[in-house]
Scaffold this motif. Structure first.
Motif, PDB file in Angstrom:
ATOM      1  N   ILE A 199       0.676  -1.271  -0.195  1.00 52.65           N
ATOM      2  CA  ILE A 199      -0.187   0.071   0.062  1.00 52.65           C
ATOM      3  C   ILE A 199       0.939   1.289  -0.065  1.00 52.65           C
ATOM      4  N   ASP A 200       0.540   2.169  -0.706  1.00 53.09           N
ATOM      5  CA  ASP A 200       1.194   3.506  -0.796  1.00 53.09           C
ATOM      6  C   ASP A 200       0.353   4.560   0.171  1.00 53.09           C
ATOM      7  N   PHE A 201      -0.377   4.343   0.707  1.00 54.79           N
ATOM      8  CA  PHE A 201      -1.334   5.293   1.706  1.00 54.79           C
ATOM      9  C   PHE A 201      -2.259   4.436   2.608  1.00 54.79           C
ATOM     10  N   ILE A 202      -2.435   4.591   3.549  1.00 52.06           N
ATOM     11  CA  ILE A 202      -3.470   4.328   4.602  1.00 52.06           C
ATOM     12  C   ILE A 202      -4.587   4.974   4.815  1.00 52.06           C
ATOM     13  N   GLY A 203      -5.831   4.542   4.413  1.00 53.45           N
ATOM     14  CA  GLY A 203      -6.891   5.239   4.750  1.00 53.45           C
ATOM     15  C   GLY A 203      -7.917   4.983   6.052  1.00 53.45           C
ATOM     16  N   ILE A 204      -8.126   6.062   6.631  1.00 50.08           N
ATOM     17  CA  ILE A 204      -8.738   5.948   7.981  1.00 50.08           C
ATOM     18  C   ILE A 204     -10.034   6.538   8.066  1.00 50.08           C
ATOM     19  N   ASN A 205     -11.079   5.701   8.178  1.00 48.38           N
ATOM     20  CA  ASN A 205     -12.556   6.031   8.612  1.00 48.38           C
ATOM     21  C   ASN A 205     -12.742   6.090  10.042  1.00 48.38           C
ATOM     22  N   THR A 241       3.721   5.818   7.357  1.00 45.57           N
ATOM     23  CA  THR A 241       2.993   5.974   5.966  1.00 45.57           C
ATOM     24  C   THR A 241       2.145   6.950   5.713  1.00 45.57           C
ATOM     25  N   PRO A 242       2.245   7.496   4.303  1.00 48.25           N
ATOM     26  CA  PRO A 242       0.936   8.692   4.252  1.00 48.25           C
ATOM     27  C   PRO A 242      -0.450   8.318   4.560  1.00 48.25           C
ATOM     28  N   MET A 243      -0.891   9.101   5.139  1.00 48.57           N
ATOM     29  CA  MET A 243      -2.518   8.723   5.369  1.00 48.57           C
ATOM     30  C   MET A 243      -3.504   9.577   4.792  1.00 48.57           C
ATOM     31  N   PHE A 244      -4.577   9.291   4.710  1.00 49.34           N
ATOM     32  CA  PHE A 244      -5.808   9.882   4.234  1.00 49.34           C
ATOM     33  C   PHE A 244      -6.949   9.760   5.465  1.00 49.34           C
ATOM     34  N   ILE A 245      -7.623  10.634   6.047  1.00 44.57           N
ATOM     35  CA  ILE A 245      -8.825  10.808   6.658  1.00 44.57           C
ATOM     36  C   ILE A 245      -9.995  10.369   5.790  1.00 44.57           C
ATOM     37  N   THR A 246     -10.276   9.175   5.196  1.00 45.83           N
ATOM     38  CA  THR A 246     -11.155   8.908   4.242  1.00 45.83           C
ATOM     39  C   THR A 246     -12.728   9.201   4.747  1.00 45.83           C
ATOM     40  N   GLU A 247     -12.934   9.209   5.966  1.00 45.56           N
ATOM     41  CA  GLU A 247     -14.292   9.620   6.174  1.00 45.56           C
ATOM     42  C   GLU A 247     -14.182  10.087   7.728  1.00 45.56           C
ATOM     43  N   ALA A 250      -9.211  20.400  14.650  1.00 45.80           N
ATOM     44  CA  ALA A 250      -8.042  20.819  15.458  1.00 45.80           C
ATOM     45  C   ALA A 250      -7.325  19.801  16.010  1.00 45.80           C
ATOM     46  N   SER A 251      -7.701  18.727  16.362  1.00 47.92           N
ATOM     47  CA  SER A 251      -7.229  17.278  16.933  1.00 47.92           C
ATOM     48  C   SER A 251      -6.347  16.952  15.642  1.00 47.92           C
ATOM     49  N   LEU A 252      -6.875  16.961  14.785  1.00 49.01           N
ATOM     50  CA  LEU A 252      -5.989  16.470  13.320  1.00 49.01           C
ATOM     51  C   LEU A 252      -4.837  17.050  13.080  1.00 49.01           C
ATOM     52  N   ALA A 253      -5.045  18.564  13.257  1.00 51.79           N
ATOM     53  CA  ALA A 253      -3.898  19.455  12.793  1.00 51.79           C
ATOM     54  C   ALA A 253      -2.800  19.395  13.960  1.00 51.79           C
ATOM     55  N   GLU A 254      -3.303  18.925  15.330  1.00 47.65           N
ATOM     56  CA  GLU A 254      -2.428  18.688  16.276  1.00 47.65           C
ATOM     57  C   GLU A 254      -1.287  17.545  15.818  1.00 47.65           C
ATOM     58  N   GLY A 269      -4.890  14.437   3.209  1.00 46.82           N
ATOM     59  CA  GLY A 269      -6.225  14.684   2.946  1.00 46.82           C
ATOM     60  C   GLY A 269      -7.353  14.500   3.882  1.00 46.82           C
ATOM     61  N   TYR A 270      -8.376  15.146   3.951  1.00 42.06           N
ATOM     62  CA  TYR A 270      -9.446  15.175   4.962  1.00 42.06           C
ATOM     63  C   TYR A 270     -10.803  14.790   4.049  1.00 42.06           C
ATOM     64  N   PHE A 271     -11.686  13.951   4.230  1.00 44.89           N
ATOM     65  CA  PHE A 271     -12.796  13.823   3.712  1.00 44.89           C
ATOM     66  C   PHE A 271     -13.898  13.667   4.609  1.00 44.89           C
ATOM     67  N   ILE A 272     -15.012  14.755   4.538  1.00 48.60           N
ATOM     68  CA  ILE A 272     -16.043  14.735   5.219  1.00 48.60           C
ATOM     69  C   ILE A 272     -17.073  13.718   4.823  1.00 48.60           C
ATOM     70  N   TRP A 273     -17.805  12.829   5.686  1.00 51.56           N
ATOM     71  CA  TRP A 273     -18.736  11.951   5.301  1.00 51.56           C
ATOM     72  C   TRP A 273     -19.985  12.775   6.022  1.00 51.56           C
ATOM     73  N   SER A 274     -21.147  13.433   5.271  1.00 51.69           N
ATOM     74  CA  SER A 274     -20.756  13.238   3.568  1.00 51.69           C
ATOM     75  C   SER A 274     -21.211  14.391   3.048  1.00 51.69           C
ATOM     76  N   LEU A 275     -20.904  14.719   1.713  1.00 54.34           N
ATOM     77  CA  LEU A 275     -21.183  15.628   0.964  1.00 54.34           C
ATOM     78  C   LEU A 275     -22.918  15.936   1.267  1.00 54.34           C
ATOM     79  N   MET A 276     -23.738  15.099   1.309  1.00 56.45           N
ATOM     80  CA  MET A 276     -25.031  15.094   1.300  1.00 56.45           C
ATOM     81  C   MET A 276     -25.747  14.121   2.042  1.00 56.45           C
ATOM     82  N   ASP A 277     -26.802  14.115   2.498  1.00 49.22           N
ATOM     83  CA  ASP A 277     -27.684  13.138   3.484  1.00 49.22           C
ATOM     84  C   ASP A 277     -27.808  11.817   2.246  1.00 49.22           C
ATOM     85  N   ASN A 278     -27.527  10.766   2.880  1.00 49.27           N
ATOM     86  CA  ASN A 278     -27.051   9.678   1.947  1.00 49.27           C
ATOM     87  C   ASN A 278     -28.025   8.149   2.379  1.00 49.27           C
ATOM     88  N   TYR A 279     -27.848   7.133   1.610  1.00 46.02           N
ATOM     89  CA  TYR A 279     -28.320   5.896   2.017  1.00 46.02           C
ATOM     90  C   TYR A 279     -27.431   5.338   2.872  1.00 46.02           C
TER      91      TYR A 279
END
Length: 324
Positions: free
Chosen positions: A128-134, A202-208, A239-243, A253-263
């Protein structure tokens, strides 16, 4: 959900986890996970060897990651928290980074846990080139090896750990509409630091990462649109992530779950995570206060005057508000 509880197809499980026609909740999840990891490893090997050089892309894995904290300060509960991290996060990320499962899983599962061949270990390692964290919440852990626990917690598949959101009847954080998803901002920094340390930066993304509020049938639309609690959630978690980033975590990267109300999986439309309200009858999509806040947050480097932002009074009075 499919091979332990039997809630999702193919609906395989065994007592005490569920009442299925067939299955083994103590063993089959191990093989299901093993096959998924091998599938990843082979796909990653193919991509790295055949496509990455010309495409310049990268490939990784995403896992749902609670931050597990000990229920008490006892040594046993502290070890239970460590075990919970390895039986969940380590189960997902140790094989594609180190080439094998955490040693503690092999100790507790014995011959039940599958093994990787020498060739499989080779292509799994560093696949893996990155770890995604939900990540949504932290949760307490209690040792079940030396303490009494529920029947489902006192099993190897659970790492002999019981999880709970309360200590002495006090929740670990403000509850949301999703069970076990409490508002615990410190958990973001803690989980990112754990992954940074265990997996050698290892590089990370906050995927959710997101906040769930109640279904519109239970709450007035105006209350849904003026979602101050969602804004507070993201302010404190960011703020916690920034620390953690200031302390050396390579978060890309940081991805909010979610753009719109979903199923939302088995919950259907009963939980709302979105920055945008969705009217289920007209399909209108209206930015909530949090959507406007996030737009301003991104433009103004996090400095937002909430008094200057207001959500519409009605989902049907959008005017020029829908410009996110």
């Amino acid at each position: 959900m499919a091979y332990e509880r039997g809630d999702y197809p193919p609906n395989r499980c065994s007592q005490p986890f569920g009442n299925c026609i067939a299955g083994n909740s103590d063993v089959e999840p191990l093989f299901a996970m093993h096959n998924m990891l091998l599938a990843h490893g082979k796909a990653a090997k193919l991509y790295h060897e055949k496509f990455q050089l010309t495409q310049g892309g990268f490939i990784g894995l995403v896992a749902h990651c609670f931050m597990y904290e000990p229920l008490t300060d006892s040594y046993l509960d502290q070890k239970a928290a460590e075990r919970a991290m390895l039986f969940n996060i380590g189960w997902s990320f140790d094989p594609p980074i180190f080439g094998d499962y955490p040693q503690v899983m092999r100790e507790y599962h014995g011959n039940d846990i599958p093994t990787f061949s020498a060739d499989e270990k080779e292509f799994m390692k560093n696949s893996i080139d990155f770890i995604g964290i939900n990540h949504y919440s932290a949760i307490y852990t209690k040792d079940c090896i030396n303490s009494s626990c529920t029947e489902t917690a006192n099993r190897a598949i659970k790492g002999f750990v019981e999880i709970t959101g309360e200590r002495n009847d006090v929740p670990i954080g403000d509850p949301t509409s999703m069970p076990r998803f409490f508002v615990v901002p410190r958990g973001m920094e803690e989980i990112v630091n754990y992954v940074k340390t265990r997996y050698n930066k290892t590089p990370m993304f906050i995927t959710e990462n997101g906040y769930s509020s109640s279904h519109v049938q239970d709450v007035k639309v105006e209350e849904i649109l003026n979602d101050f609690k969602r804004i507070e959630f993201h302010q404190t978690y960011l703020a916690s992530l920034a620390e953690a980033i200031r302390n050396g975590a390579d978060v890309r990267g940081y991805f909010i779950w979610s753009l719109m109300d979903n199923y939302e999986w088995a919950q259907g439309y009963n939980n709302r995570f979105g920055l945008h309200y969705v009217d289920r009858e007209t399909f209108d999509r209206v930015p909530k206060l949090s959507g406007r806040w996030y737009q301003e947050f991104l433009k103004d480097n996090g400095h937002v005057d909430l008094s200057a932002i207001r959500a519409p009074k009605s989902a049907h009075k959008q005017a020029d508000f829908y410009d996110v």
